[in-house]
Design a protein around this motif. Sequence first.
Motif, PDB file in Angstrom:
ATOM      1  N   GLY A  21       0.810  -1.365   0.108  1.00  0.00           N
ATOM      2  CA  GLY A  21      -0.162   0.069  -0.093  1.00  0.00           C
ATOM      3  C   GLY A  21       0.966   1.404   0.038  1.00  0.00           C
ATOM      4  O   GLY A  21       0.297   2.331   0.047  1.00  0.00           O
ATOM      5  N   GLY A  22       2.063   1.064  -0.029  1.00  0.00           N
ATOM      6  CA  GLY A  22       2.964   2.236  -0.169  1.00  0.00           C
ATOM      7  C   GLY A  22       3.090   3.130  -1.307  1.00  0.00           C
ATOM      8  O   GLY A  22       2.059   2.866  -2.447  1.00  0.00           O
ATOM      9  N   PRO A  23       3.488   4.060  -1.532  1.00  0.00           N
ATOM     10  CA  PRO A  23       3.333   5.244  -2.477  1.00  0.00           C
ATOM     11  C   PRO A  23       3.858   4.513  -3.847  1.00  0.00           C
ATOM     12  O   PRO A  23       4.877   3.768  -3.861  1.00  0.00           O
ATOM     13  N   ALA A  24       3.528   4.830  -4.952  1.00  0.00           N
ATOM     14  CA  ALA A  24       3.835   4.512  -6.188  1.00  0.00           C
ATOM     15  C   ALA A  24       4.590   5.758  -6.900  1.00  0.00           C
ATOM     16  O   ALA A  24       5.083   5.724  -8.025  1.00  0.00           O
ATOM     17  N   MET A  31      10.109   5.872  -1.209  1.00  0.00           N
ATOM     18  CA  MET A  31       9.564   4.830  -2.176  1.00  0.00           C
ATOM     19  C   MET A  31      10.350   3.460  -1.588  1.00  0.00           C
ATOM     20  O   MET A  31       9.960   2.230  -1.664  1.00  0.00           O
ATOM     21  N   LEU A  32      11.807   3.669  -1.696  1.00  0.00           N
ATOM     22  CA  LEU A  32      12.424   2.477  -1.282  1.00  0.00           C
ATOM     23  C   LEU A  32      12.138   1.925   0.195  1.00  0.00           C
ATOM     24  O   LEU A  32      12.113   0.866   0.095  1.00  0.00           O
ATOM     25  N   VAL A  33      12.086   2.734   1.142  1.00  0.00           N
ATOM     26  CA  VAL A  33      11.465   2.415   2.201  1.00  0.00           C
ATOM     27  C   VAL A  33      10.286   1.387   2.380  1.00  0.00           C
ATOM     28  O   VAL A  33      10.190   0.518   2.930  1.00  0.00           O
ATOM     29  N   ALA A  34       9.269   2.097   1.547  1.00  0.00           N
ATOM     30  CA  ALA A  34       8.028   1.506   1.622  1.00  0.00           C
ATOM     31  C   ALA A  34       8.129  -0.196   0.804  1.00  0.00           C
ATOM     32  O   ALA A  34       7.483  -0.929   1.296  1.00  0.00           O
ATOM     33  N   MET A  35       8.926   0.006  -0.035  1.00  0.00           N
ATOM     34  CA  MET A  35       9.090  -1.377  -0.823  1.00  0.00           C
ATOM     35  C   MET A  35       9.825  -2.584   0.193  1.00  0.00           C
ATOM     36  O   MET A  35       9.599  -3.588   0.154  1.00  0.00           O
ATOM     37  N   LEU A  36      10.738  -1.942   0.775  1.00  0.00           N
ATOM     38  CA  LEU A  36      11.643  -2.813   1.780  1.00  0.00           C
ATOM     39  C   LEU A  36      10.844  -3.154   3.040  1.00  0.00           C
ATOM     40  O   LEU A  36      10.518  -4.446   3.242  1.00  0.00           O
ATOM     41  N   ASP A  37       9.871  -2.354   3.386  1.00  0.00           N
ATOM     42  CA  ASP A  37       8.583  -2.678   4.348  1.00  0.00           C
ATOM     43  C   ASP A  37       7.780  -3.641   3.700  1.00  0.00           C
ATOM     44  O   ASP A  37       7.332  -4.544   4.545  1.00  0.00           O
ATOM     45  N   ALA A  38       7.445  -3.426   2.495  1.00  0.00           N
ATOM     46  CA  ALA A  38       6.542  -4.738   2.052  1.00  0.00           C
ATOM     47  C   ALA A  38       7.261  -5.878   1.948  1.00  0.00           C
ATOM     48  O   ALA A  38       6.474  -6.913   2.215  1.00  0.00           O
ATOM     49  N   GLN A  39       8.461  -5.973   1.583  1.00  0.00           N
ATOM     50  CA  GLN A  39       9.172  -7.230   1.659  1.00  0.00           C
ATOM     51  C   GLN A  39       9.294  -7.877   2.851  1.00  0.00           C
ATOM     52  O   GLN A  39       9.256  -9.149   3.044  1.00  0.00           O
ATOM     53  N   GLU A 161      16.330  -6.480  -2.860  1.00  0.00           N
ATOM     54  CA  GLU A 161      16.614  -7.612  -3.675  1.00  0.00           C
ATOM     55  C   GLU A 161      16.794  -8.984  -2.929  1.00  0.00           C
ATOM     56  O   GLU A 161      16.292  -9.844  -3.346  1.00  0.00           O
ATOM     57  N   GLU A 162      17.335  -8.885  -1.776  1.00  0.00           N
ATOM     58  CA  GLU A 162      17.457  -9.836  -0.632  1.00  0.00           C
ATOM     59  C   GLU A 162      16.495 -10.712  -0.449  1.00  0.00           C
ATOM     60  O   GLU A 162      16.110 -11.566  -0.342  1.00  0.00           O
ATOM     61  N   TYR A 163      15.507  -9.768   0.266  1.00  0.00           N
ATOM     62  CA  TYR A 163      14.131 -10.326   0.605  1.00  0.00           C
ATOM     63  C   TYR A 163      13.221 -10.856  -0.643  1.00  0.00           C
ATOM     64  O   TYR A 163      12.752 -11.626  -0.446  1.00  0.00           O
ATOM     65  N   ALA A 164      13.361 -10.026  -1.774  1.00  0.00           N
ATOM     66  CA  ALA A 164      12.471 -10.509  -2.664  1.00  0.00           C
ATOM     67  C   ALA A 164      12.958 -11.913  -3.288  1.00  0.00           C
ATOM     68  O   ALA A 164      12.153 -12.681  -3.173  1.00  0.00           O
ATOM     69  N   ARG A 165      14.072 -12.226  -3.353  1.00  0.00           N
ATOM     70  CA  ARG A 165      14.790 -13.358  -3.657  1.00  0.00           C
ATOM     71  C   ARG A 165      14.387 -14.533  -2.848  1.00  0.00           C
ATOM     72  O   ARG A 165      13.904 -15.689  -3.059  1.00  0.00           O
ATOM     73  N   HIS A 166      14.605 -14.238  -1.159  1.00  0.00           N
ATOM     74  CA  HIS A 166      14.266 -15.001  -0.305  1.00  0.00           C
ATOM     75  C   HIS A 166      12.815 -15.313  -0.177  1.00  0.00           C
ATOM     76  O   HIS A 166      12.218 -16.243   0.614  1.00  0.00           O
TER      77      HIS A 166
END
Length: 183
Positions: A21-24, A31-39, A161-166
């Motif tokens: 639900g973070g910003p697009a 945006m980077l923090v929101a994407m990491l939070d999502a991961q 990247e690390e979270y997305a892969r794992h």
Amino acid sequence: MKIPDRRIELFTGAESERRFGGPATGDEKTMLVAMLDAQRATLKLKCSGLEAELASRSVPPSSLSLLGLVRHLADVERRWFRSVLAGHDVELRFSSVEAPEGDFEGSGPEPEIAAESWAAWEAEVALAESFVTEAPHLDVEGHDAWRGTVSLRWVLIHMIEEYARHNGHADLIRERIDGAVGV
């Protein structure tokens, strides 16, 4: 546009929907923090509702497990944020030169191991969030023996990247444990 129905819809509902639900649009740091939070939230979601099964291995001879991923990512958070960027002189919690796979091989089904692992992950995430919040900009730098000088920007991208892969690994492990699938 309606997205076609798919088999992969088990992890639905408010908690799942909040993950992305973070910003697009907006500034880079937000945006980077929101994407990491999502991961990070995705990892928690993939592990939700499990206890002893968290230590279930993916497939022999692999030591990969959901709990191992939690322990591994606690160490990754610790390394990049606490050690490299914040400059704290600390050892990793679960792996070492003597036990390079300690994060995965040390993940057993005992409740105290799971509790310790989650507490470590949460502490490292809290330190990372605090560091990022207090950082004046994304060009804050730290030194890493492997990569040399790295910026906060690079670390955030690497962590996503690390979270997305794992999290991809977590998808498959979770499906193997109880059939649960989802994004």
